[in-house]
Scaffold this motif. Structure first.
Motif: not given
Length: 255
Positions: A107-121, A147-148, A153-157
């Motif tokens: 979960a933490e690794r997925r959160h890190r990836a999505l956080s970085l993608w979120h900042e990238d966008m 937004r996607e 991220a929200h759907s994955l908790g």
């Protein structure tokens, strides 16, 4: 004042690493993870926002920075700034990959990836705003993609995506690679000072070579790189490169 010519022998192991990872004029990319690997399992619910892609791109950028420094050195063009700024870029790139590969759980690794993608966008959206760029018909803006990612991220908790701070990223990546986070951060701070054209790194990490009178009661100092100060940064960079390469491959093989 320093009268010693630049030696640079401490750079040879790092340059040898870069040379081994380059062939036919291109950098050898990290492979696509096997479908049953640990890394692919991390990425499975992330769709196009995979950690593996971020790691591959960051790794490639780090090699490009490192190889640019190697080629600059071979050309005999050593100035007091570029060796710091190029190694700063490589260190950040390799640390980013390590940070994405580690984490206490999936979960933490997925959160890190999505956080970085979120900042990238977010950065992409800023560039689109600055340039007035509009996506092709059927395409989406950086803001819409952001937004996607937040919805996924929200759907994955995994809510509360926050932009990863470089200092925190370095502090967490360093021990994963067996490095002291404070020493690593200190080397990065000096390199960042050079990258931003600050005055203080010249006092702390450079050596005066000569002085020239530039006006009434005023002198200009010619500064050169202090190899003893620069060496730790290159060693940290090499350690992170080796760890990133090994960790990525171990997490990409079939489990």
């Amino acid at each position: 004042m320093s009268t010693q010519e630049f030696d640079g022998s401490y750079l040879l192991p790092l340059f040898a690493q870069a040379d081994r990872l380059r062939g036919n004029g291109v950098y050898r990319p990290l492979p696509t993870p096997a479908s049953s690997s640990s890394l692919a399992t991390d990425d499975k619910p992330l769709g196009p926002w995979r950690a593996a892609h971020l790691i591959q791109v960051s790794y490639g950028a780090g090699l490009a920075h490192l190889d640019a420094f190697r080629r600059l050195t071979l050309a005999g063009e050593i100035d007091p700034t570029s060796p710091w700024t190029l190694m700063r870029g490589a260190l950040e790139n390799f640390a980013t990959g390590i940070w994405l590969l580690h984490g206490k759980d999936r979960a933490e690794r997925r959160h890190r990836a999505l956080s970085l993608w979120h900042e990238d966008m977010r950065n992409r959206a800023q560039h689109e705003d600055d340039t007035g760029h509009q996506p092709a018909p059927g395409g989406k803006t950086g803001t819409e993609r952001r937004r996607e990612i937040a919805d996924l991220a929200h759907s994955l908790g995994l809510p509360n995506l926050t932009a990863p701070r470089t200092t925190v990223l370095l502090e967490q990546a360093a021990p994963a690679a067996g490095l002291d986070p404070v020493s690593t951060r200190a080397a990065w701070r000096a390199a960042s000072g050079y990258a931003h054209g600050r005055y203080w790194p010249n006092i702390r990490t450079a050596q005066p070579r000569a002085a020239y009178e530039s006006g009434t009661d005023s002198y200009m100092l010619a500064m050169v790189i202090d190899e003893a100060q620069h060496r730790p940064l290159t060693e940290y960079c090499g350690t992170m490169l080796r760890h990133l390469h090994a960790r990525y491959h171990s997490r990409s093989i079939p489990s």
